[in-house]
Design a protein around this motif. Structure first.
Motif, PDB file in Angstrom:
ATOM      1  N   CYS A  89       2.507  -1.522  -1.348  1.00  0.00           N
ATOM      2  CA  CYS A  89       1.232  -1.094  -1.948  1.00  0.00           C
ATOM      3  C   CYS A  89       0.820  -1.972  -3.132  1.00  0.00           C
ATOM      4  CB  CYS A  89       1.337   0.355  -2.413  1.00  0.00           C
ATOM      5  SG  CYS A  89       1.295   1.559  -1.089  1.00  0.00           S
ATOM      6  N   ASP A  92      -3.109  -3.329  -3.855  1.00  0.00           N
ATOM      7  CA  ASP A  92      -4.126  -2.435  -4.434  1.00  0.00           C
ATOM      8  C   ASP A  92      -3.547  -1.587  -5.563  1.00  0.00           C
ATOM      9  OD1 ASP A  92      -2.671  -0.507  -3.151  1.00  0.00           O
ATOM     10  OD2 ASP A  92      -4.240   0.100  -1.761  1.00  0.00           O
ATOM     11  N   GLN A  94      -1.785   0.945  -5.685  1.00  0.00           N
ATOM     12  CA  GLN A  94      -1.960   2.386  -5.536  1.00  0.00           C
ATOM     13  C   GLN A  94      -0.882   2.945  -4.612  1.00  0.00           C
ATOM     14  OE1 GLN A  94      -6.022   3.298  -4.816  1.00  0.00           O
ATOM     15  NE2 GLN A  94      -5.601   5.462  -4.477  1.00  0.00           N
ATOM     16  N   GLU A  95      -0.196   3.995  -5.065  1.00  0.00           N
ATOM     17  CA  GLU A  95       0.892   4.565  -4.273  1.00  0.00           C
ATOM     18  C   GLU A  95       0.379   5.238  -3.006  1.00  0.00           C
ATOM     19  OE1 GLU A  95       3.458   7.075  -6.581  1.00  0.00           O
ATOM     20  OE2 GLU A  95       4.156   5.402  -7.822  1.00  0.00           O
ATOM     21  N   CYS A  97      -0.739   4.262  -0.050  1.00  0.00           N
ATOM     22  CA  CYS A  97      -1.977   3.874   0.636  1.00  0.00           C
ATOM     23  C   CYS A  97      -1.698   3.507   2.083  1.00  0.00           C
ATOM     24  CB  CYS A  97      -2.667   2.729  -0.084  1.00  0.00           C
ATOM     25  SG  CYS A  97      -1.802   1.196   0.127  1.00  0.00           S
TER      26      CYS A  97
HETATM   27 ZN    ZN Z   1      -1.073   1.234  -1.663  1.00  0.00          ZN
END
Ligand code: ZN
Ligand code: ZN
Length: 290
Positions: A89, A92, A94-95, A97
């Motif tokens: 991830c 981006d 972001q966890e 995703c």
């Molecule tokens: Zn992610």
């Protein structure tokens, strides 16, 4: 959630440090003339040991990389893998995703399934556990701290050195200044007793779980444990002693005759993997009989 218990498989053996081994104690204060980077030691004996958490973490991360490389092929056996695409991830930031390495930790991204149900159908989390945001999946293995074997403890009592100081010279890339540091490491040849306990919570999963654990151990042998692996530290070898299946009955009777004991003396990880079906046939029979 439906937790059951059918017994435990207790794996015992030795970890041999084939090269010098450095598992740090996090202390980073430089004393003049002292060791900058000591190895972790048991406060009671002053002897180095391998923390169970270090061994377990290393086995997990090597196995995660293998699973990330096999996502497509393993989806039938482990349905949760269909939730992930290979990679991290990180782009981006972001966890969860949809990438396999989906949880941010201090230094990078690791794999953790977000809840109990997903973890149950994931080869990594089912074995090593998952601390999810929604619900936890408790690890099916316990990795004990590995202490020096009696033989090596006696060598130490007789005055033999168990650790050595190795000077490493780092070069500052900006100033080109040499920056010598003293690393302490456990000497090559030292042996530690390990114990890994696997909880049999499902009569069909155990075979794959144990094979996956052995695969992680095989990967570790061709990688490294502890720090400075790329500079030659941390090559280890597992030498088995025994696998014991202690069925539920044993925990009610306390009788040794209820235990299935597999003699694995002098056997290597590849010996166990290649002879798995015949070695574990009695365990298989006992679990099928219920
Ligand atoms: Zn992610
Ligand atoms: Zn998982």
């Amino acid at each position: 959630m439906d937790r059951r218990f059918y017994g435990k498989i207790v794996i015992k053996g030795k970890i041999k440090a084939v090269t010098g081994l450095h598992i740090g104690s996090q202390r980073d204060i430089s004393e003049i003339g002292g060791i900058d980077n000591p190895v972790i030691k048991d406060p009671h004996t002053g002897l180095p040991y391998i923390p169970g958490s270090s061994l377990k973490g290393r086995l997990r991360s090597l196995f995660e990389i293998l699973v990330n490389s096999r996502l497509g092929e393993w989806r039938e056996k482990y349905p949760s893998l269909a939730n992930y695409s290979p990679g991290s991830c990180r782009p981006d930031n972001q966890e969860n995703c949809g990438k396999f390495f989906n949880r941010k930790i201090n230094r990078g991204w690791i794999h953790v399934c977000p809840d109990y149900e997903t973890a149950l159908a994931c080869p990594v989390c089912r074995l090593f556990g998952a601390s999810g945001k929604e619900s936890n999946f408790p690890s099916r293995i316990i990795v004990r701290d590995a202490f020096l074997t009696k033989e090596w403890e006696e060598k130490w009592r007789a005055g033999e050195a168990i650790t050595e100081a190795k000077i490493e010279v780092g070069i500052d890339r900006v100033t080109s200044q040499a920056n010598p540091r003293t690393n302490e490491r456990v000497v090559a040849g030292a042996e530690f007793e390990f114990e890994i306990i696997y909880n049999v919570e499902n009569t069909t999963h155990w075979r794959d779980d144990i094979k996956n654990l052995l695969t992680a151990m095989a990967l570790l042998e061709d990688s490294y444990l502890g720090g400075s692996g790329s500079r030659g530290y941390g090559k280890v070898k597992f030498i088995f002693d025994s696998f014991e299946f202690r069925p539920l009955d044993y925990y009610r009777t306390g009788k040794d005759e209820d235990i299935v004991s597999i003699d694995a003396r002098e056997k290597s990880v590849s010996d166990i993997l290649s002879g798995f079906d015949s070695l574990f046939s009695e365990v298989e029979g006992k679990l099928e009989a219920g």
